[in-house]
Design a protein around this motif. Structure first.
Motif: not given
Length: 140
Positions: A5-14, A19-23, A25-30, A84-91
């Motif tokens: 199933h294709p990603l929604s625009p929000g899921a693609a943005q997430a 994927q651009q977050a290199g560490s 710490e960056q992913r935790a902040r996101l 984590l909930l926000a990322l689940l919901l966007v998917r």
């Protein structure tokens, strides 16, 4: 494995942002930033009937189906859980019942680069939320 199933625009943005977050710490902040985007639930929605069991922290979930597509809203007490909930919901938001039933949660969090940081209790909690979403969808 990629989802059929294709990603929604929000899921693609997430996915792009994480994927651009290199560490970690960056992913935790996101993750915290995504959690702040969750639309709060009202007190009348934070009731036992909407509580997801199987989560260490308290999580509430409400669902609505519009034109065969599911829209979920959730709230959690812990900041990391809200992210984590926000990322689940966007998917999952916008999926139909069949797509929701087929969603591979581990694959999604692997793609985001977060799977290794999910403790067993958080992973179990997210799976409990997805299980509850599927129960709501199948009962509709």
């Amino acid at each position: 494995m990629t989802s059929p199933h294709p990603l929604s625009p929000g899921a693609a943005q997430a996915l792009d942002a994480f994927q651009q977050a290199g560490s970690w710490e960056q992913r935790a902040r996101l993750l915290m930033q995504w959690g702040e985007k969750l639309e709060p639930l009202s007190d009348s929605q934070r009731v036992e009937e909407n509580r997801v069991h199987g989560c260490e922290s308290q999580v509430w979930l409400v669902a609505e189906q519009v034109d065969q597509q599911w829209q979920f809203r959730a709230a959690g007490e812990a900041r990391l859980i809200r992210g984590l909930l926000a990322l689940l919901l966007v998917r999952v938001n916008g999926l139909d019942s069949q797509a929701l039933a087929q969603l591979d949660l581990n694959d999604w969090f692997n793609q985001l680069g977060l799977a290794r940081q999910l403790s067993p209790s958080r992973s179990n909690g997210l799976n409990a939320v997805l299980k509850r979403m599927r129960e709501l969808a199948s009962a509709a």
